[in-house]
Design a protein around this motif. Sequence first.
Motif, PDB file in Angstrom:
ATOM      1  N   ARG A 193       0.853  -1.366  -0.015  1.00 22.41           N
ATOM      2  CA  ARG A 193      -0.093   0.008   0.244  1.00 22.41           C
ATOM      3  C   ARG A 193       0.850   1.349   0.391  1.00 22.41           C
ATOM      4  N   LEU A 194       0.160   2.161  -0.996  1.00 20.26           N
ATOM      5  CA  LEU A 194       1.270   3.320  -0.891  1.00 20.26           C
ATOM      6  C   LEU A 194      -0.196   4.397  -0.395  1.00 20.26           C
ATOM      7  N   THR A 195       1.101   5.748  -0.630  1.00 26.16           N
ATOM      8  CA  THR A 195       0.196   6.712  -0.556  1.00 26.16           C
ATOM      9  C   THR A 195       0.666   7.803  -1.683  1.00 26.16           C
ATOM     10  N   PRO A 196      -0.506   9.127  -2.528  1.00 23.62           N
ATOM     11  CA  PRO A 196      -0.090   9.474  -3.100  1.00 23.62           C
ATOM     12  C   PRO A 196       1.177  10.699  -3.307  1.00 23.62           C
ATOM     13  N   GLN A 197       1.616  11.191  -2.164  1.00 25.80           N
ATOM     14  CA  GLN A 197       2.337  11.946  -1.303  1.00 25.80           C
ATOM     15  C   GLN A 197       4.045  11.401  -0.668  1.00 25.80           C
ATOM     16  N   ILE A 198       3.904  10.360  -1.472  1.00 29.28           N
ATOM     17  CA  ILE A 198       5.328   9.502  -0.735  1.00 29.28           C
ATOM     18  C   ILE A 198       6.209  10.006  -0.925  1.00 29.28           C
ATOM     19  N   GLU A 199       7.048   9.704   0.365  1.00 32.64           N
ATOM     20  CA  GLU A 199       8.200  10.820   0.426  1.00 32.64           C
ATOM     21  C   GLU A 199       9.678   9.369  -1.272  1.00 32.64           C
ATOM     22  N   ASP A 200      10.434   9.951  -1.066  1.00 33.76           N
ATOM     23  CA  ASP A 200      11.658   9.165  -1.746  1.00 33.76           C
ATOM     24  C   ASP A 200      12.049   8.419  -1.422  1.00 33.76           C
ATOM     25  N   HIS A 201      12.667   8.182   0.391  1.00 36.13           N
ATOM     26  CA  HIS A 201      13.056   7.144   0.662  1.00 36.13           C
ATOM     27  C   HIS A 201      12.231   5.934   0.945  1.00 36.13           C
ATOM     28  N   ASP A 202      10.899   6.508   1.284  1.00 33.41           N
ATOM     29  CA  ASP A 202       9.704   4.987   1.146  1.00 33.41           C
ATOM     30  C   ASP A 202       9.072   4.983   0.232  1.00 33.41           C
ATOM     31  N   TYR A 203       9.392   5.492  -1.219  1.00 31.54           N
ATOM     32  CA  TYR A 203       8.993   4.945  -1.999  1.00 31.54           C
ATOM     33  C   TYR A 203      10.472   3.994  -2.705  1.00 31.54           C
ATOM     34  N   ASP A 204      11.693   4.113  -2.299  1.00 28.21           N
ATOM     35  CA  ASP A 204      12.655   3.439  -2.985  1.00 28.21           C
ATOM     36  C   ASP A 204      12.768   2.197  -1.467  1.00 28.21           C
ATOM     37  N   THR A 205      12.426   2.164  -1.029  1.00 28.55           N
ATOM     38  CA  THR A 205      12.137   1.430   0.084  1.00 28.55           C
ATOM     39  C   THR A 205      10.996   0.501  -0.262  1.00 28.55           C
ATOM     40  N   LYS A 206       9.029   0.533  -0.615  1.00 27.22           N
ATOM     41  CA  LYS A 206       8.462   0.252  -1.152  1.00 27.22           C
ATOM     42  C   LYS A 206       9.089  -0.966  -2.272  1.00 27.22           C
ATOM     43  N   LYS A 207      10.113  -0.191  -3.286  1.00 27.85           N
ATOM     44  CA  LYS A 207      10.509  -0.296  -4.842  1.00 27.85           C
ATOM     45  C   LYS A 207      11.220  -1.926  -4.312  1.00 27.85           C
ATOM     46  N   ASN A 208      11.625  -1.441  -3.457  1.00 25.08           N
ATOM     47  CA  ASN A 208      13.085  -2.999  -3.310  1.00 25.08           C
ATOM     48  C   ASN A 208      12.143  -4.174  -2.703  1.00 25.08           C
ATOM     49  N   GLN A 209      10.737  -4.078  -1.484  1.00 25.84           N
ATOM     50  CA  GLN A 209      10.792  -4.464  -1.549  1.00 25.84           C
ATOM     51  C   GLN A 209      10.075  -5.747  -2.671  1.00 25.84           C
ATOM     52  N   ALA A 210       9.546  -4.507  -3.507  1.00 25.23           N
ATOM     53  CA  ALA A 210       7.906  -4.878  -4.565  1.00 25.23           C
ATOM     54  C   ALA A 210       9.539  -5.636  -5.382  1.00 25.23           C
ATOM     55  N   GLU A 211      10.584  -5.602  -5.703  1.00 24.05           N
ATOM     56  CA  GLU A 211      11.943  -6.427  -6.159  1.00 24.05           C
ATOM     57  C   GLU A 211      12.114  -7.813  -5.268  1.00 24.05           C
ATOM     58  N   ARG A 212      12.114  -7.643  -3.881  1.00 28.10           N
ATOM     59  CA  ARG A 212      12.390  -8.862  -3.645  1.00 28.10           C
ATOM     60  C   ARG A 212      10.928  -9.732  -3.731  1.00 28.10           C
ATOM     61  N   ILE A 213      10.051  -9.321  -3.307  1.00 29.80           N
ATOM     62  CA  ILE A 213       8.991 -10.370  -3.469  1.00 29.80           C
ATOM     63  C   ILE A 213       9.354 -10.539  -5.438  1.00 29.80           C
ATOM     64  N   LEU A 214       8.954 -10.188  -6.199  1.00 28.11           N
ATOM     65  CA  LEU A 214       8.728 -10.566  -6.960  1.00 28.11           C
ATOM     66  C   LEU A 214      10.271 -11.585  -7.804  1.00 28.11           C
ATOM     67  N   LYS A 215      11.927 -11.572  -7.461  1.00 30.91           N
ATOM     68  CA  LYS A 215      12.394 -12.274  -7.141  1.00 30.91           C
ATOM     69  C   LYS A 215      12.227 -13.943  -6.388  1.00 30.91           C
ATOM     70  N   ALA A 216      11.417 -13.224  -5.401  1.00 28.89           N
ATOM     71  CA  ALA A 216      10.844 -15.081  -4.765  1.00 28.89           C
ATOM     72  C   ALA A 216      10.316 -15.498  -5.599  1.00 28.89           C
ATOM     73  N   GLY A 217       9.370 -15.152  -6.457  1.00 23.75           N
ATOM     74  CA  GLY A 217       8.538 -15.880  -7.580  1.00 23.75           C
ATOM     75  C   GLY A 217       7.199 -15.434  -6.867  1.00 23.75           C
ATOM     76  N   ASP A 218       6.923 -14.553  -5.787  1.00 24.81           N
ATOM     77  CA  ASP A 218       5.561 -14.438  -5.802  1.00 24.81           C
ATOM     78  C   ASP A 218       4.623 -12.485  -6.402  1.00 24.81           C
ATOM     79  N   SER A 219       3.422 -12.755  -7.063  1.00 29.12           N
ATOM     80  CA  SER A 219       3.145 -11.177  -7.373  1.00 29.12           C
ATOM     81  C   SER A 219       2.916 -10.544  -6.340  1.00 29.12           C
ATOM     82  N   VAL A 220       2.833  -8.795  -6.897  1.00 25.38           N
ATOM     83  CA  VAL A 220       2.249  -7.491  -5.691  1.00 25.38           C
ATOM     84  C   VAL A 220       1.618  -7.029  -6.515  1.00 25.38           C
ATOM     85  N   GLN A 221       0.864  -6.714  -5.872  1.00 26.26           N
ATOM     86  CA  GLN A 221      -0.314  -6.075  -6.081  1.00 26.26           C
ATOM     87  C   GLN A 221      -0.117  -4.310  -5.034  1.00 26.26           C
ATOM     88  N   PHE A 222      -0.080  -3.191  -5.823  1.00 27.55           N
ATOM     89  CA  PHE A 222       0.379  -2.166  -5.684  1.00 27.55           C
ATOM     90  C   PHE A 222      -0.818  -1.798  -5.481  1.00 27.55           C
TER      91      PHE A 222
END
Length: 157
Positions: free
Chosen positions: A81-110
């Motif tokens: 889950r995200l909000t439109p006014q997300i800060e850069d650091h939080d955005y990077d954290t969520k992006k890295n988390q999603a990348e880890r999940i995708l590489k583990a073979g699971d799907s991600v819904q933003f």
Amino acid sequence: MIKNEKIKAAEVHVTGIHGEDLGIISTKEALAMAKQLKVDLVCTSLMSSPPPCKLIGAGAAKEQAQQQRKREQAPKLKEIRLTPQIEDHDYDTKKNQAERILKAGDSVQFVVKITGKEGARAKELLEDLIKELSDAGKKKTGIQLSGKQAAVQLDPL
């Protein structure tokens, strides 16, 4: 997965440790060979006669079984889950988390929660995420704007 003494067939078609074909030999001889080489004799299929067996290192057989079980499981869907006014650091954290999940073979819904007139910003945010995660996953659905949220699903490559 049947291995070693649990193989009941009289003869087996054996494949060596490095993939070489050793031919059809009695199960007792194959087990003796496996013990001598300090490996396991693993039956790969019971559908043929004689059953095909492989000589596999003790730890490798267990690891191979785990990988096969993992492939058989359906990929899980994880929601971020995200909000439109997300800060850069939080955005990077969520992006890295999603990348880890995708590489583990699971799907991600933003899912981006929208209040007021933030629909355009939410869509832009999701498009950026899709573009940056293109090496780890591809989008399954288009960006769906509905009432109070915008959502998109990414599947692993």
